[in-house]
Design a protein around this motif. Structure first.
Motif, PDB file in Angstrom:
ATOM      1  N   ASP A   1       9.585   3.696   7.033  1.00 49.99           N
ATOM      2  CA  ASP A   1       8.500   3.543   6.068  1.00 49.99           C
ATOM      3  C   ASP A   1       9.107   2.905   4.819  1.00 49.99           C
ATOM      4  OD1 ASP A   1       5.528   5.155   5.942  1.00 49.99           O
ATOM      5  OD2 ASP A   1       6.275   4.363   4.034  1.00 49.99           O
ATOM      6  N   HIS A   2       8.280   2.238   4.014  1.00 52.29           N
ATOM      7  CA  HIS A   2       8.810   1.698   2.749  1.00 52.29           C
ATOM      8  C   HIS A   2       8.791   2.742   1.637  1.00 52.29           C
ATOM      9  CE1 HIS A   2       4.684   0.113   1.022  1.00 52.29           C
ATOM     10  NE2 HIS A   2       4.560   1.277   1.616  1.00 52.29           N
TER      11      HIS A   2
ATOM     12  N   PHE B   1       0.582   5.566  -0.135  1.00 53.28           N
ATOM     13  CA  PHE B   1      -0.369   6.638   0.172  1.00 53.28           C
ATOM     14  C   PHE B   1       0.162   7.928  -0.422  1.00 53.28           C
ATOM     15  CE2 PHE B   1      -1.136   3.299   3.109  1.00 53.28           C
ATOM     16  CZ  PHE B   1      -2.479   3.349   3.398  1.00 53.28           C
TER      17      PHE B   1
ATOM     18  N   SER C   1       3.497  12.943  10.027  1.00 50.48           N
ATOM     19  CA  SER C   1       2.408  13.527  10.823  1.00 50.48           C
ATOM     20  C   SER C   1       2.519  13.184  12.312  1.00 50.48           C
ATOM     21  CB  SER C   1       1.064  13.026  10.278  1.00 50.48           C
ATOM     22  OG  SER C   1       0.003  13.476  11.056  1.00 50.48           O
TER      23      SER C   1
ATOM     24  N   GLY D   1       5.860   3.248   9.998  1.00 48.81           N
ATOM     25  CA  GLY D   1       4.947   3.751   8.963  1.00 48.81           C
ATOM     26  C   GLY D   1       4.776   5.253   9.070  1.00 48.81           C
ATOM     27  N   SER D   2       5.910   5.958   9.119  1.00 50.08           N
ATOM     28  CA  SER D   2       5.902   7.408   9.386  1.00 50.08           C
ATOM     29  C   SER D   2       5.252   8.230   8.296  1.00 50.08           C
ATOM     30  CB  SER D   2       7.336   7.923   9.531  1.00 50.08           C
ATOM     31  OG  SER D   2       8.037   7.157  10.455  1.00 50.08           O
ATOM     32  N   GLY D   3       5.247   7.701   7.056  1.00 51.17           N
ATOM     33  CA  GLY D   3       4.698   8.482   5.949  1.00 51.17           C
ATOM     34  C   GLY D   3       5.433   9.799   5.825  1.00 51.17           C
TER      35      GLY D   3
ATOM     36  N   GLU E   1       0.843  -1.204   0.000  1.00 54.40           N
ATOM     37  CA  GLU E   1       0.000   0.000   0.000  1.00 54.40           C
ATOM     38  C   GLU E   1       0.874   1.248   0.000  1.00 54.40           C
ATOM     39  OE1 GLU E   1      -3.736   0.689   0.844  1.00 54.40           O
ATOM     40  OE2 GLU E   1      -3.638  -1.046  -0.474  1.00 54.40           O
TER      41      GLU E   1
ATOM     42  N   SER F   1       1.082   5.814  13.700  1.00 59.25           N
ATOM     43  CA  SER F   1      -0.258   6.381  13.543  1.00 59.25           C
ATOM     44  C   SER F   1      -0.828   5.930  12.204  1.00 59.25           C
ATOM     45  CB  SER F   1      -0.240   7.910  13.647  1.00 59.25           C
ATOM     46  OG  SER F   1       0.493   8.486  12.608  1.00 59.25           O
ATOM     47  N   ALA F   2      -2.104   5.560  12.253  1.00 56.02           N
ATOM     48  CA  ALA F   2      -2.835   5.126  11.050  1.00 56.02           C
ATOM     49  C   ALA F   2      -2.138   3.972  10.347  1.00 56.02           C
ATOM     50  CB  ALA F   2      -3.040   6.312  10.103  1.00 56.02           C
ATOM     51  N   LEU F   3      -1.587   3.054  11.115  1.00 51.20           N
ATOM     52  CA  LEU F   3      -0.920   1.884  10.535  1.00 51.20           C
ATOM     53  C   LEU F   3      -1.609   0.581  10.930  1.00 51.20           C
ATOM     54  CD1 LEU F   3       1.686   0.833   8.977  1.00 51.20           C
ATOM     55  CD2 LEU F   3       2.596   0.362  11.260  1.00 51.20           C
TER      56      LEU F   3
ATOM     57  N   PHE G   1       0.275  -7.095   4.150  1.00 48.00           N
ATOM     58  CA  PHE G   1       0.737  -7.785   5.357  1.00 48.00           C
ATOM     59  C   PHE G   1      -0.027  -9.098   5.571  1.00 48.00           C
ATOM     60  CE2 PHE G   1       1.111  -3.212   5.973  1.00 48.00           C
ATOM     61  CZ  PHE G   1       2.352  -3.031   6.580  1.00 48.00           C
TER      62      PHE G   1
ATOM     63  N   THR H   1      12.287   1.060   5.026  1.00 46.51           N
ATOM     64  CA  THR H   1      12.153  -0.335   5.481  1.00 46.51           C
ATOM     65  C   THR H   1      10.803  -0.869   5.037  1.00 46.51           C
ATOM     66  OG1 THR H   1      13.267   0.394   7.513  1.00 46.51           O
ATOM     67  CG2 THR H   1      12.344  -1.817   7.539  1.00 46.51           C
ATOM     68  N   ASP H   2      10.797  -2.053   4.471  1.00 46.54           N
ATOM     69  CA  ASP H   2       9.536  -2.698   4.088  1.00 46.54           C
ATOM     70  C   ASP H   2       9.142  -3.673   5.191  1.00 46.54           C
ATOM     71  OD1 ASP H   2       7.425  -3.983   2.978  1.00 46.54           O
ATOM     72  OD2 ASP H   2       8.434  -4.555   1.123  1.00 46.54           O
ATOM     73  N   PHE H   3       7.959  -3.472   5.775  1.00 48.64           N
ATOM     74  CA  PHE H   3       7.507  -4.321   6.888  1.00 48.64           C
ATOM     75  C   PHE H   3       6.731  -5.542   6.408  1.00 48.64           C
ATOM     76  CE2 PHE H   3       6.406  -0.010   9.088  1.00 48.64           C
ATOM     77  CZ  PHE H   3       7.746   0.281   9.274  1.00 48.64           C
TER      78      PHE H   3
HETATM   79  C1  LIG Z   1      -2.152   5.644   6.436  1.00 51.90           C
HETATM   80  S1  LIG Z   1      -0.465   5.971   6.191  1.00 51.90           S
HETATM   81  C2  LIG Z   1      -0.016   6.751   7.730  1.00 51.90           C
HETATM   82  C3  LIG Z   1       1.213   7.600   7.619  1.00 51.90           C
HETATM   83  C4  LIG Z   1       1.537   8.414   8.861  1.00 51.90           C
HETATM   84  N1  LIG Z   1       1.835   7.577  10.001  1.00 51.90           N
HETATM   85  C5  LIG Z   1       0.423   9.366   9.182  1.00 51.90           C
HETATM   86  O1  LIG Z   1      -0.183   9.249  10.262  1.00 51.90           O
HETATM   87  O2  LIG Z   1       0.153  10.238   8.354  1.00 51.90           O
HETATM   88  C6  LIG Z   1       0.305   4.361   6.372  1.00 51.90           C
HETATM   89  C7  LIG Z   1       1.806   4.378   6.165  1.00 51.90           C
HETATM   90  O3  LIG Z   1       2.288   3.023   6.228  1.00 51.90           O
HETATM   91  C8  LIG Z   1       3.270   2.861   5.229  1.00 51.90           C
HETATM   92  N2  LIG Z   1       3.315   1.440   4.839  1.00 51.90           N
HETATM   93  C9  LIG Z   1       2.327   0.726   4.265  1.00 51.90           C
HETATM   94  N3  LIG Z   1       2.753  -0.512   4.007  1.00 51.90           N
HETATM   95  C10 LIG Z   1       4.046  -0.582   4.433  1.00 51.90           C
HETATM   96  C11 LIG Z   1       5.031  -1.612   4.433  1.00 51.90           C
HETATM   97  N4  LIG Z   1       4.779  -2.822   3.929  1.00 51.90           N
HETATM   98  N5  LIG Z   1       6.253  -1.353   4.944  1.00 51.90           N
HETATM   99  C12 LIG Z   1       6.526  -0.113   5.463  1.00 51.90           C
HETATM  100  N6  LIG Z   1       5.631   0.915   5.477  1.00 51.90           N
HETATM  101  C13 LIG Z   1       4.400   0.670   4.974  1.00 51.90           C
HETATM  102  C14 LIG Z   1       2.796   3.732   4.073  1.00 51.90           C
HETATM  103  O4  LIG Z   1       3.841   4.060   3.185  1.00 51.90           O
HETATM  104  C15 LIG Z   1       2.231   4.935   4.818  1.00 51.90           C
HETATM  105  O5  LIG Z   1       3.195   5.937   4.998  1.00 51.90           O
END
Ligand SMILES: C[S@@+](CC[C@H](N)C(=O)[O-])C[C@H]1O[C@@H](n2cnc3c(N)ncnc32)[C@H](O)[C@@H]1O
Length: 266
Positions: free
Chosen positions: A70-71, A5, A51, A46-48, A3, A112-114, A173, A93-95
């Protein structure tokens, strides 16, 4: 399917996210961190575009070093260096194969939002790892399946059910926990003897959040139609009707989320 964003979506949701987060978890969190060596070592999963850092860093006491994982390298690159006593490191990093290793000198693990994106198996592995030493965990803004409208439309419940089905599809995941994530996570940590505190962090969207609300409505209609393609015209009609309501400025929309603070075993 991994995913990604868009930066526009994350920027659009950030004010609603920050307004929704409960202050009540900050006191217990700062109390728990008061014993830690400084700078506090904080890992954000998942810092994006940062935020969680922008919300939390000014509300924590003392110097901090944040590792932002984050990936999506492009999102991490957008994060501005904070001022003052906060430093950051970006880690691409890919989780998807499992939670990343967390150093044992970490003072706080946060996201947050992960949580609603991950599977039960992934979360079990995270909980097992994070209960090996007493590290606090703050998991913010997990969608919990509630969508409430100030004025009902006959298709609202149909849409909500289809959206929640979509939330449970694979987000990279394995099958996502979606709306069940926070509940599942709370039980998993509690079963390991941790103290778990949960507060609602619902988005409250009125006329001042019309752009976010309209984007959500479009996204929900598309997600619902993916789950039930034969009903696409009905979902499109619903979205048009709800967009008109938003444009009229009378509608209020609440989207259920929760924040969870976990304090480890001591
Ligand atoms: C809904 S966003 C939330 C971002 C941020 N934490 C925020 O609150 O705005 C989810 C985040 O998870 C990251 N993510 C999704 N799948 C991932 C994966 N397999 N490995 C690492 N990061 C991942 C996305 O790139 C995205 O930045």
């Amino acid at each position: 399917m991994a995913e990604y964003f868009s930066r526009d979506w994350l920027a659009l949701r950030e004010p609603a996210d920050h307004a929704a987060r409960p202050e009540s978890l900050l006191g217990p969190l700062n109390d728990a961190l008061a014993e830690c060596a400084t700078p506090l070592q904080i890992v954000d999963l998942g810092s994006g575009a940062g935020s969680n850092l922008r919300y939390l860093a000014p509300r924590l006491v003392g110097p901090q070093h944040w590792t932002l994982m984050d990936h999506d390298a492009d999102l991490l690159a957008m994060i501005a260096e904070p001022d003052g006593a906060v430093t950051i490191a970006r880690q691409v990093t890919d989780f998807s194969a499992g939670p990343p290793p967390i150093p044992h000198d970490t003072s706080l693990v946060t996201a947050s939002a992960l949580l609603d994106l991950v599977s039960a198996d992934w979360l079990d592995r995270l909980v097992t790892m994070l209960t090996q030493w007493p590290v606090p965990v703050l998991l913010a803004l997990s969608y919990d399946g509630r969508i409430e409208w100030s004025h009902p439309h006959p298709a609202d419940e149909h849409v909500r059910t289809a959206v929640n089905c979509h939330q449970r599809t694979d987000k990279g995941f394995g099958p996502a926990l979606g709306p069940d994530a926070a509940d599942y996570c709370a039980h998993a940590f509690a079963d390991k003897g941790c103290r778990v505190m949960i507060e609602t962090s619902d988005w409250q969207l009125g006329a001042d959040q019309a752009v976010l609300a309209a984007a959500l409505i479009g996204g929900w209609a598309e997600a619902a139609a993916e789950m039930e393609p034969q009903a696409r015209p009905m979902y499109q009609e619903w979205a048009s009707s709800r967009r008109r309501d938003i444009a009229d400025g009378q509608l209020h929309l609440s989207v259920g989320h929760c924040d969870m603070l976990v304090l480890g075993k001591h």
